[in-house]
Design a protein around this motif. Structure first.
Motif, PDB file in Angstrom:
ATOM      1  N   GLU A  40       4.073   1.226  -1.237  1.00  0.00           N
ATOM      2  CA  GLU A  40       3.454  -0.156  -1.090  1.00  0.00           C
ATOM      3  C   GLU A  40       4.802  -1.126  -0.831  1.00  0.00           C
ATOM      4  O   GLU A  40       5.924  -0.806  -0.756  1.00  0.00           O
ATOM      5  CB  GLU A  40       3.166  -0.758  -2.593  1.00  0.00           C
ATOM      6  CG  GLU A  40       2.029   0.132  -3.078  1.00  0.00           C
ATOM      7  CD  GLU A  40       0.760  -0.697  -2.383  1.00  0.00           C
ATOM      8  OE1 GLU A  40       0.909  -1.652  -1.792  1.00  0.00           O
ATOM      9  OE2 GLU A  40      -0.281   0.054  -2.306  1.00  0.00           O
TER      10      GLU A  40
ATOM     11  N   TRP B 181       8.286   3.365  -3.332  1.00  0.00           N
ATOM     12  CA  TRP B 181       7.374   3.046  -4.742  1.00  0.00           C
ATOM     13  C   TRP B 181       6.009   3.043  -4.099  1.00  0.00           C
ATOM     14  O   TRP B 181       5.458   1.902  -4.001  1.00  0.00           O
ATOM     15  CB  TRP B 181       7.954   1.569  -5.147  1.00  0.00           C
ATOM     16  CG  TRP B 181       7.325   1.337  -6.734  1.00  0.00           C
ATOM     17  CD1 TRP B 181       6.588   2.010  -7.389  1.00  0.00           C
ATOM     18  CD2 TRP B 181       7.280  -0.006  -7.239  1.00  0.00           C
ATOM     19  NE1 TRP B 181       6.306   1.217  -8.557  1.00  0.00           N
ATOM     20  CE2 TRP B 181       6.627   0.097  -8.542  1.00  0.00           C
ATOM     21  CE3 TRP B 181       7.930  -1.078  -6.712  1.00  0.00           C
ATOM     22  CZ2 TRP B 181       6.531  -1.213  -9.153  1.00  0.00           C
ATOM     23  CZ3 TRP B 181       7.923  -2.280  -7.612  1.00  0.00           C
ATOM     24  CH2 TRP B 181       7.010  -2.363  -8.820  1.00  0.00           C
ATOM     25  N   ASN B 182       5.303   4.209  -4.322  1.00  0.00           N
ATOM     26  CA  ASN B 182       3.818   4.196  -4.006  1.00  0.00           C
ATOM     27  C   ASN B 182       3.563   3.808  -2.956  1.00  0.00           C
ATOM     28  O   ASN B 182       2.436   3.500  -2.545  1.00  0.00           O
ATOM     29  CB  ASN B 182       3.248   3.564  -5.128  1.00  0.00           C
ATOM     30  CG  ASN B 182       3.638   4.149  -6.579  1.00  0.00           C
ATOM     31  OD1 ASN B 182       3.834   5.276  -6.652  1.00  0.00           O
ATOM     32  ND2 ASN B 182       3.009   3.458  -7.621  1.00  0.00           N
TER      33      ASN B 182
END
Length: 360
Positions: free
Chosen positions: A185, A182-183
């Motif tokens: 992160e 997720w991105n």
């Protein structure tokens, strides 16, 4: 009076009594008081659990208590025998004396339970064979949710502060999880959506909550920044309408599960030196009660009236419960069961009197 009419009147009386009971319980939920302080073993005989209690859980039938210690020992006790001193010998599990941080019964097989340790291990154990079935060490503090909604192939979602969340299928093995990024992160918390075994919520280190379909590779279906600090807890109400999250600044947020719009929020004192991940539990969903242990065990009532939206009612239980002790809510008897010093359990029960009483 016909038989059918008598049955109808009896049914109406039952409904009225049930509504009355729910109203009485709802009024009393802010007024827990200490009723029992129970040792789980005996030093003289050596029977029962002889270690401190660092993790605790109870099965869906509210009968079998499962608790572990900082030394790695695990015990099982029947709720109805707690006052009768009928202790069982603790299980002998080869956990290398690793401190247990969380413990959880398997929702679809009561023989199995899962533990996480201070050294970031997650292990699946068999309570009847008293052995470890699966095990894997992760990157950081392990947070998991065992999917109880898929009865044929219950998967476990894991967040460990790494750049991905892991979906474990035990038919494949713990060493070959499905990874969802997720991105890029860090992800700290995960939670399955009730009844939809492919929908998964996650909380990132930056305070963002996201919804995922694990069958898809296109990333988050929806996301929103709800916190300004690291999220430590994530729960969804049984009806699937409300998502509750809590962060390490002492902020609790209640949102709609689909559009993340704010329903309620609450701020409380939080000890910045706390090492243990606090508990976050629903204790009653009729009027939406939540319990957490920031510096103290705190009971919060969220209500739809305007006053409660701005200033939710809450109560802090000061006596005996320490901020670093685990607790569970026993739904059938409306009791909170907590760990205490050494091998003791404390039990809080509802005070149904009209006046608040001090804890004993």
């Amino acid at each position: 009076m016909t038989v059918r009419h008598e049955e109808y009147m009896f049914s109406c009386d039952l409904k009225k009594r049930r509504v009355f009971e729910e109203q009485q319980v709802s009024r009393a939920l802010l007024n827990f008081r200490w009723t029992k302080h129970i040792p789980m073993g005996c030093d003289q005989t050596g029977k029962g659990h002889q270690e401190d209690i660092s993790a605790i859980d109870i099965d869906d039938g509210d009968q079998m208590l499962l608790f572990g210690s900082h030394s790695g020992s695990v015990s099982v006790a029947k709720y109805k025998y707690l006052d009768r001193k009928k202790w069982k010998k603790p299980m002998t599990l080869k956990l290398a004396k690793q401190s247990l941080k969380t413990i959880k019964w398997c929702p679809i097989d009561l023989r199995l339970f899962m533990v996480t340790t201070a050294s970031n291990w997650m292990r699946v154990c068999d309570s009847t064979m008293e052995k470890v079935v699966h095990g894997k060490q992760f990157e950081g503090d392990v947070y998991f949710d065992w999917n109880e909604y898929n009865m044929t192939n219950s998967k476990v979602a894991v967040a460990d502060g790494g750049r991905s969340m892991k979906i474990i299928d035990f038919r494949v093995g713990m060493d070959l999880p499905q990874s969802i990024y997720w991105n890029d992160e860090p992800i700290d918390v995960v939670q399955w959506y009730p009844s939809k075994h492919h929908y998964l919520y996650a909380g990132r280190r930056d305070g963002t909550i996201g919804l995922f379909d694990i069958r898809s590779t296109r990333g988050a279906i929806a996301e929103k920044s709800l916190h300004k600090s690291q999220i430590y807890g994530l729960k969804i109400s049984a009806d699937g309408h409300r998502l509750i999250s809590a962060d390490r600044s002492g902020y609790i947020h209640v949102a709609d599960t689909w559009d993340f719009s704010t329903k309620f929020d609450f701020s409380c004192e939080f000890d910045p030196l706390m090492q243990r991940r606090p508990n976050l539990e629903f204790i009653y969903e009729k009027d939406f009660y939540v319990a957490t242990n920031f510096e103290k065990l705190t009971i919060i009532r969220f209500s739809d009236n305007d006053k409660s939206r701005r200033n939710p009612d809450f109560r802090e239980v000061e006596a005996k419960v320490l901020w670093d002790k685990p607790f569970i809510f026993r739904k059938s008897s409306y009791e909170i069961i907590t760990g205490f010093n050494y091998n003791h359990l404390n039990i809080l029960s509802l005070d149904r009197s009209t006046k608040d009483q001090d804890e004993v």
